[in-house]
Scaffold this motif. Structure first.
Motif, short mmCIF file in Angstrom:
data_model
loop_
_atom_site.label_atom_id
_atom_site.label_comp_id
_atom_site.label_asym_id
_atom_site.label_seq_id
_atom_site.Cartn_x
_atom_site.Cartn_y
_atom_site.Cartn_z
N ALA A 100 -2.60 -15.31 -1.72
CA ALA A 100 -2.70 -16.95 -1.21
C ALA A 100 -1.19 -17.31 -1.76
N PRO A 101 -0.53 -17.95 -0.07
CA PRO A 101 0.82 -18.21 -0.91
C PRO A 101 1.37 -18.99 -1.91
N THR A 102 2.24 -19.58 -2.39
CA THR A 102 2.43 -19.92 -3.48
C THR A 102 1.58 -22.01 -2.90
N VAL A 103 2.31 -22.15 -2.03
CA VAL A 103 1.79 -23.72 -1.49
C VAL A 103 0.56 -23.41 -0.93
N ALA A 104 -0.46 -22.69 -1.36
CA ALA A 104 -1.77 -22.52 -0.49
C ALA A 104 -2.45 -22.31 -1.96
N GLN A 105 -2.18 -21.96 -3.17
CA GLN A 105 -3.07 -21.53 -4.05
C GLN A 105 -3.43 -22.48 -5.30
N ASP A 106 -5.21 -22.59 -4.89
CA ASP A 106 -6.01 -23.39 -5.81
C ASP A 106 -6.42 -23.22 -7.04
N ALA A 107 -6.03 -24.55 -8.06
CA ALA A 107 -5.90 -24.27 -8.81
C ALA A 107 -7.11 -23.55 -10.18
N ASP A 108 -8.53 -23.39 -9.32
CA ASP A 108 -9.48 -22.62 -9.53
C ASP A 108 -9.33 -21.09 -9.12
N GLY A 109 -8.84 -20.59 -8.67
CA GLY A 109 -8.40 -19.28 -8.46
C GLY A 109 -7.09 -18.84 -9.14
N PHE A 110 -6.66 -20.09 -9.76
CA PHE A 110 -5.05 -19.80 -10.24
C PHE A 110 -5.71 -19.12 -11.86
N ASP A 111 -6.64 -20.63 -12.71
CA ASP A 111 -7.07 -20.14 -13.52
C ASP A 111 -8.17 -18.94 -14.19
N ASN A 112 -8.67 -18.11 -12.32
CA ASN A 112 -9.73 -17.20 -13.19
C ASN A 112 -8.75 -16.28 -13.10
N ALA A 113 -7.22 -15.50 -12.28
CA ALA A 113 -6.86 -14.82 -12.90
C ALA A 113 -6.06 -15.16 -13.70
N VAL A 114 -5.98 -16.21 -13.99
CA VAL A 114 -4.96 -16.05 -15.68
C VAL A 114 -6.13 -15.47 -17.14
N ALA A 115 -6.84 -16.07 -16.70
CA ALA A 115 -7.69 -15.93 -17.76
C ALA A 115 -8.47 -14.11 -17.38
N VAL A 116 -9.00 -13.30 -16.05
CA VAL A 116 -9.13 -12.72 -16.37
C VAL A 116 -8.40 -11.07 -16.37
N ASN A 117 -6.92 -11.73 -16.09
CA ASN A 117 -6.45 -10.24 -16.05
C ASN A 117 -5.24 -11.01 -17.33
N LEU A 118 -5.45 -11.98 -17.89
CA LEU A 118 -4.24 -12.08 -19.54
C LEU A 118 -4.50 -12.23 -20.27
N PHE B 249 1.05 -12.91 -3.41
CA PHE B 249 1.05 -12.14 -4.82
C PHE B 249 1.15 -13.02 -6.07
N SER B 250 1.88 -14.13 -5.41
CA SER B 250 3.04 -14.59 -7.09
C SER B 250 1.89 -14.49 -8.36
N VAL B 251 0.09 -15.00 -8.58
CA VAL B 251 -0.56 -15.82 -9.55
C VAL B 251 -0.88 -14.59 -10.01
N TYR B 252 -0.99 -12.51 -9.09
CA TYR B 252 -1.14 -11.76 -9.09
C TYR B 252 -0.10 -10.75 -10.01
N SER B 253 0.75 -11.13 -9.67
CA SER B 253 2.18 -10.31 -10.34
C SER B 253 2.70 -11.12 -11.83
N ALA B 254 2.58 -12.72 -11.49
CA ALA B 254 2.93 -13.01 -13.33
C ALA B 254 1.83 -12.79 -14.03
N THR B 255 0.41 -12.50 -13.58
CA THR B 255 -0.26 -11.84 -14.52
C THR B 255 0.36 -11.02 -15.17
N LYS B 256 0.33 -9.70 -14.24
CA LYS B 256 0.47 -8.61 -14.43
C LYS B 256 2.19 -8.65 -15.33
N ALA B 257 2.70 -9.02 -14.84
CA ALA B 257 4.13 -8.69 -15.78
C ALA B 257 3.83 -9.85 -16.86
N ALA B 258 3.33 -10.33 -17.48
CA ALA B 258 2.87 -11.21 -18.48
C ALA B 258 2.30 -9.95 -19.67
N LEU B 259 1.07 -9.80 -18.90
CA LEU B 259 0.60 -7.66 -19.14
C LEU B 259 2.12 -6.87 -19.41
#
Length: 248
Positions: free
Chosen positions: A92-110, A147-157
């Motif tokens: 999702a583009p950053t301006v369209a990313q919902d909080a639930d999807g953000f939180d789920n990606a952080v929980a699983v990927n990081l 890929f803003s959320v995905y790439s951020a979690t992978k950079a953190a990893l």
């Protein structure tokens, strides 16, 4: 390359790169703990491995649940190799990313690899040996819209890979990461179709220096290298398995 006598835990190993890695590790002699949410898929992977003479078992896990992560670590016991492979890829583009999807990606990927590693590493440290391999992505380095959320979690990893290498290295535990480029998995092909539309796969393949996407087995081979003794002097490294995408 051999993993005879070793036990390996691979998260997200019911499909894609994780499945190929589980099969390759078993072929190399390891006892493989296959993990994921889908029991049917996990059982099928275990049966495939055992059918060819390998050793494997399946442990179900819900990576967003810390209790489930602790149960996985307990069920796995003392492992020689941990591969933090499981991940989700919100688009999702950053301006369209919902909080639930953000939180789920952080929980699983990081959060999941963080606390699973924290649970598994002490036994490696006590034995003064072990290998941890984190699966990152070229999007941790290459900017891709959506890929803003995905790439951020992978950079953190990748950052955790370096920190864990510093923390665990004195005890003989190595920590490295693989950063795959575009790979022909169901998840990636679905994302490509969604973001780039018709012809997207060809377009993405053309960005690499080899002019093609990777097969999951090619990435699994790099993971096997980092898991085994052939990489015994390698720790804190991020290996770009991306056909030169981040090099040029």
């Amino acid at each position: 390359m051999t993993l005879i006598g070793k036990t390996a835990l691979i998260t997200g190993s019911t499909t894609g790169i994780g499945k190929e890695t589980a099969q390759l590790f078993a072929y190399a002699g390891a006892e493989v703990i296959v993990s994921g949410r889908d029991t049917d898929r996990g059982t099928a992977v275990v049966e495939d491995i055992m059918r060819t003479g390998g050793r494997a078992r399946f442990v179900a896990v819900e990576l967003t649940d810390l209790g489930s992560l602790r149960a996985l670590a307990d069920a796995a016991g003392a492992v020689d190799v941990l591969v933090n492979n499981a991940g989700v890829q919100p688009l999702a583009p950053t301006v369209a990313q919902d909080a639930d999807g953000f939180d789920n990606a952080v929980a699983v990927n990081l959060r999941a690899p963080y606390f699973l590693t924290a649970a598994i590493a002490p036994k490696m440290i006590a034995r003064e040996s072990g290998s941890i391999v984190n699966i990152s992505s070229m999007t941790a380095t290459v900017a891709m819209p959506g890929f803003s959320v995905y790439s951020a979690t992978k950079a953190a990893l990748e950052s955790l890979t370096r920190t864990w290498a510093a923390e665990f290295g004195p005890a003989g535990v190595r920590v490295n990461a693989v950063s795959p480029g575009s790979t022909r998995t169901e998840t990636v092909l679905t994302a490509v179709a969604e973001v780039l539309g018709e012809g997207g796969e060809k377009q993405l393949a053309g960005l690499s220096l080899l002019g093609r996407m990777a097969e999951p087995r090619e990435i699994a081979e790099v993971i096997l290298f980092l898991a085994g003794e052939s990489s015994s002097y390698l720790t804190g490294a991020v290996i770009a398995a991306d056909a030169g995408r981040t090099a040029a």
